[in-house]
Design a protein around this motif. Structure first.
Motif, PDB file in Angstrom:
ATOM      1  N   LYS A  79       0.829  -1.199   0.000  1.00  0.00           N
ATOM      2  CA  LYS A  79       0.000   0.000   0.000  1.00  0.00           C
ATOM      3  C   LYS A  79       0.872   1.262   0.000  1.00  0.00           C
ATOM      4  N   ASN A  80       0.284   2.340  -0.537  1.00  0.00           N
ATOM      5  CA  ASN A  80       0.942   3.650  -0.549  1.00  0.00           C
ATOM      6  C   ASN A  80       2.340   3.601  -1.169  1.00  0.00           C
ATOM      7  N   ASN A  81       2.461   2.854  -2.268  1.00  0.00           N
ATOM      8  CA  ASN A  81       3.743   2.744  -2.957  1.00  0.00           C
ATOM      9  C   ASN A  81       3.915   3.945  -3.889  1.00  0.00           C
ATOM     10  N   GLN A  82       4.837   4.838  -3.546  1.00  0.00           N
ATOM     11  CA  GLN A  82       5.049   6.049  -4.336  1.00  0.00           C
ATOM     12  C   GLN A  82       5.669   5.761  -5.701  1.00  0.00           C
ATOM     13  N   GLN A  83       6.168   4.545  -5.899  1.00  0.00           N
ATOM     14  CA  GLN A  83       6.760   4.176  -7.182  1.00  0.00           C
ATOM     15  C   GLN A  83       5.692   3.826  -8.220  1.00  0.00           C
ATOM     16  N   ILE A  84       4.439   3.747  -7.782  1.00  0.00           N
ATOM     17  CA  ILE A  84       3.348   3.358  -8.676  1.00  0.00           C
ATOM     18  C   ILE A  84       2.340   4.496  -8.785  1.00  0.00           C
TER      19      ILE A  84
END
Length: 259
Positions: free
Chosen positions: A75-80
């Motif tokens: 969750k909350n993956n800034q890379q996506i």
């Protein structure tokens, strides 16, 4: 495979409702290379959006693995970056404020505020910075949503039918804008679409899925140089092959391609 940025291995998803279980996805496997544009097509209900949400960390994985650059997604993956069917803009924020929202929420606005201006320019929104979502067209709203997703500099951009509700001219314009962004910024993109022509026009490869439970029927490489001519012989040949493959993958279900 050169550099697999995204790996999906033996993924399954089961939905449970009281005493009933529905297998939405079964044994899904594929890899995406750095900088590729990949489209997923399939009949409604085959699990395309579910798969996209699992990659984004918005839905749970029942079985299997999804890795981005070798690390399990969460969750909350800034890379996506994720662009929804409807832009899901904040109606009380201006175009510029919508685009900057993620940077401000993560405390990166001061260091990266120049990216907001860059993506406003790149997505053709110059002059509309202080306008609110209800004052712009659907196509412009989707460009705002794309800019908002890209401003965080994600490794991969997930697109869930962002052009489905647009008229054909606006849609074609936004398709060209996506290709421009992809080539200029070397961003990997994964698109869910019902439109076969759209998939051919944009993609390096197309993943064909079967009806529920969603499985991969075939992965087709598209080796036509850009810019692509929608009425060219190569394009038409691939369209005919893809329509046939899609019909076979759908078995008794009616194909839902758009031409």
């Amino acid at each position: 495979m050169k550099n697999a940025i995204l790996e999906v291995e033996n993924v399954e998803r089961i939905y449970k409702d009281e005493d009933k279980e529905t297998l939405a996805l079964k044994n899904v496997n594929f890899k995406i290379e750095e900088g590729e544009f990949v489209s997923i097509i399939g009949a409604s209900g085959c699990g395309k959006t579910t798969l996209l949400r699992m990659i984004a960390g918005l839905d749970q994985i029942e079985k299997g693995n999804i890795r981005l650059r070798g690390e399990a997604v969460g969750k909350n993956n800034q890379q996506i970056g994720y662009v929804f069917q409807q832009g899901s803009l904040f109606e009380w924020l201006t175009v510029e404020q919508n685009i900057a929202y993620g940077l401000k929420a993560s405390g990166q606005y001061k260091q990266k505020n120049q990216l907001v201006k860059e993506y406003i320019t790149l997505t053709g929104l110059t002059g509309f910075e202080d306008v609110y979502p209800h004052q712009i067209s659907g196509g412009m709203a989707q460009r705002v949503a794309i800019a908002r997703a890209l401003v965080n500099s994600p490794d991969i951009l997930l697109l869930d039918e962002p052009m489905g509700a647009l008229d054909s001219f606006t849609r074609a314009n936004l398709q060209d804008k996506l290709l421009e962004i992809k080539h200029k910024n070397k961003i990997t993109m994964l698109l869910v679409t019902h439109d076969i022509d759209e998939a051919i026009y944009l993609s390096d490869k197309i993943i064909i899925m079967t009806p529920r439970p969603g499985k991969i029927s075939e992965i087709m490489n598209i080796k036509i140089a850009h810019p692509r001519n929608r009425s060219g012989s190569e394009f038409v040949t691939i369209r005919n092959k893809l329509m046939e493959k899609f019909a076979l993958a759908s078995e008794d279900a009616l194909p839902e391609y758009v031409i």
